[in-house]
Design an enzyme around this catalytic site. Structure first.
Site, PDB file in Angstrom:
ATOM      1  N   TYR A  33       2.472   5.986  -7.006  1.00 11.26           N
ATOM      2  CA  TYR A  33       3.481   6.292  -8.194  1.00 11.26           C
ATOM      3  C   TYR A  33       2.911   6.633  -9.373  1.00 11.26           C
ATOM      4  CZ  TYR A  33       1.064   2.291 -10.141  1.00 11.26           C
ATOM      5  OH  TYR A  33       0.205   1.501 -10.508  1.00 11.26           O
ATOM      6  N   ARG A 101       8.756   0.503  12.607  1.00 12.88           N
ATOM      7  CA  ARG A 101       7.172   0.149  12.183  1.00 12.88           C
ATOM      8  C   ARG A 101       6.181   0.643  13.287  1.00 12.88           C
ATOM      9  NH1 ARG A 101       3.594  -3.898  12.441  1.00 12.88           N
ATOM     10  NH2 ARG A 101       2.315  -4.041  10.593  1.00 12.88           N
ATOM     11  N   HIS A 103       1.795   1.946  13.114  1.00 15.29           N
ATOM     12  CA  HIS A 103       0.490   2.144  12.145  1.00 15.29           C
ATOM     13  C   HIS A 103       0.519   3.485  12.008  1.00 15.29           C
ATOM     14  CE1 HIS A 103      -0.175  -2.320  12.191  1.00 15.29           C
ATOM     15  NE2 HIS A 103      -1.192  -1.864  11.323  1.00 15.29           N
ATOM     16  N   LYS A 148      -3.438   6.223  -6.904  1.00 17.76           N
ATOM     17  CA  LYS A 148      -2.462   5.567  -7.541  1.00 17.76           C
ATOM     18  C   LYS A 148      -1.470   5.038  -6.634  1.00 17.76           C
ATOM     19  CE  LYS A 148      -0.014   5.161 -12.168  1.00 17.76           C
ATOM     20  NZ  LYS A 148      -0.570   3.628 -12.353  1.00 17.76           N
ATOM     21  N   GLU A 180     -12.796  -1.814 -14.175  1.00 15.04           N
ATOM     22  CA  GLU A 180     -11.506  -1.558 -15.024  1.00 15.04           C
ATOM     23  C   GLU A 180     -10.746  -2.872 -15.018  1.00 15.04           C
ATOM     24  OE1 GLU A 180      -8.712   1.358 -13.243  1.00 15.04           O
ATOM     25  OE2 GLU A 180      -9.159   0.697 -11.462  1.00 15.04           O
ATOM     26  N   LEU A 204      -9.073   3.896 -11.315  1.00 14.36           N
ATOM     27  CA  LEU A 204      -8.111   4.946 -11.510  1.00 14.36           C
ATOM     28  C   LEU A 204      -8.647   5.960 -12.774  1.00 14.36           C
ATOM     29  CD1 LEU A 204      -5.147   5.806 -10.412  1.00 14.36           C
ATOM     30  CD2 LEU A 204      -4.475   4.795 -12.607  1.00 14.36           C
TER      31      LEU A 204
HETATM   32  N1  PMP Z   1      -6.343   1.656 -14.314  1.00 13.97           N
HETATM   33  C1  PMP Z   1      -5.365   1.011 -13.535  1.00 13.97           C
HETATM   34  C2  PMP Z   1      -5.575   0.243 -12.524  1.00 13.97           C
HETATM   35  C3  PMP Z   1      -3.930   1.484 -13.619  1.00 13.97           C
HETATM   36  O1  PMP Z   1      -2.817   0.807 -13.040  1.00 13.97           O
HETATM   37  C4  PMP Z   1      -3.628   2.076 -14.977  1.00 13.97           C
HETATM   38  C5  PMP Z   1      -1.980   2.288 -15.478  1.00 13.97           C
HETATM   39  N2  PMP Z   1      -1.976   3.310 -14.838  1.00 13.97           N
HETATM   40  C6  PMP Z   1      -4.856   2.766 -15.606  1.00 13.97           C
HETATM   41  C7  PMP Z   1      -6.025   2.282 -15.326  1.00 13.97           C
HETATM   42  C8  PMP Z   1      -4.700   3.422 -16.969  1.00 13.97           C
HETATM   43  O2  PMP Z   1      -4.244   4.768 -16.794  1.00 13.97           O
HETATM   44  P1  PMP Z   1      -3.184   5.679 -17.444  1.00 13.97           P
HETATM   45  O3  PMP Z   1      -3.930   5.672 -18.602  1.00 13.97           O
HETATM   46  O4  PMP Z   1      -3.270   7.035 -16.734  1.00 13.97           O
HETATM   47  O5  PMP Z   1      -2.021   4.897 -17.655  1.00 13.97           O
END
Ligand code: PMP
Length: 291
Positions: A33, A101, A103, A148, A180, A204
């Site tokens: 997403y 379903r 895998h 993501k 993060e 991310l």
């Molecule tokens: N880390 C994670 C786990 C996230 O879900 C997000 C939100 N997308 C971010 C960092 C920040 O990313 P962005 O600045 O692209 O929204």
């Protein structure tokens, strides 16, 4: 007026949007997403979001060939929901598609499920002015946090713990360092230098964080992509989180540690101001919305 969403090639009323229980997104969270900020009809960092989406699709081997069409779908979803003059978020989800379903990936080619909608969301001005509390928890997520993926159970479980403690975010600690947060990146400032975890499989690659890097470069603030160790947090002068949903959010309390006497730091403020200048204000945001 009813909300219009986009599902598998069609713009339809939200109440009419249904997917199969055999969607692999439902069975396996087999999907990816993006969330894109839209300031008064203008999509923020659209290309960077699309590049990240392409990467998530290719890492998960989901075949979605129509990525070019997303630009026009995003614009239409904004106009069809009368969000052109507003602050909105666009949510895009693509799963591998529908199959009984099993895998392994289906041998025959199946169409991915594509779901897009938009909603109004005002910036959290008061929190951005005052700063927020966060908590820390062990990073219990998998080792491909660079994708993501919609598989967000660890993130939602830990975010709920933060919510239960009246905190804005849950910061993750893995092997003694801040990676993060549940849906944001984490940056700290010590003696004028911005520290944050480098891009890797453990986080991310945030688009807001990248915007902050560019702002820091313009302002002559040095950024060091080096992780913050848990035990050095109290030595940090300032801490903030970044993300599409949080913009630049100062952190003034982490667990029981009060940061910068409980007020947003000067450098965080400077970065916030510049971020707002190039986003909300440049794109037509009202100055009165903040500061
Ligand atoms: N880390 C994670 C786990 C996230 O879900 C997000 C939100 N997308 C971010 C960092 C920040 O990313 P962005 O600045 O692209 O929204």
């Amino acid at each position: 007026m009813s909300e219009t969403v986009f599902l598998n090639g069609e713009f339809i009323a939200r109440e009419k949007a249904y997917i199969s229980p055999e969607d692999r997104g439902f069975y396996f969270a087999d999907g990816v997403y993006e969330v894109i900020r839209c300031f008064k009809g203008s999509l923020f960092s659209y290309e960077e979001h699309i590049q990240r989406l392409k990467r998530s699709l290719s890492e998960t081997r989901i075949k979605f060939r129509d990525i070019k069409s997303l630009d026009s779908v995003c614009k239409k979803i904004i106009s069809k929901n009368n969000l052109e003059g507003k602050y909105a978020d666009i949510y895009i989800q693509i799963t591998r598609g529908v199959h009984r379903r099993m895998h392994r990936f289906p041998v025959e080619e199946i169409s991915p499920t594509v779901y897009i909608y938009a909603y109004e969301r005002l910036p959290s001005v008061n929190e951005m002015k005052r700063g927020v509390k966060v908590i820390t928890r062990n990073d219990i997520r998998w080792l491909r946090c660079d994708i993501k993926s919609v598989s967000l159970l660890p993130n939602t479980l830990k975010f709920q713990e933060a919510h239960d403690e009246n905190a804005r975010e849950c910061i993750f600690i893995r092997d003694g360092v801040i990676t993060e947060a549940s849906h944001s990146n984490v940056l700290g400032i010590k003696t004028g230098v911005v520290f944050t975890h480098p891009d890797s499989n453990l986080i991310l690659s945030g688009i807001t964080k990248k915007v902050v890097f560019r702002i820091c470069n313009d302002l002559g603030i040095y950024v060091k992509e080096s992780p913050i160790r848990e035990e050095e947090i109290s030595e940090f002068d300032e801490l903030f989180i970044t993300g599409t949903g949080n913009d630049i959010m100062p952190v003034v309390q982490l667990n029981d540690i009060v940061i910068n006497d409980g007020v947003p730091g000067t450098i965080t403020r400077q970065i916030q101001r510049e971020y707002f200048r190039i986003t909300y204000k440049k794109l037509g945001g009202e100055k009165k919305l903040w500061f």
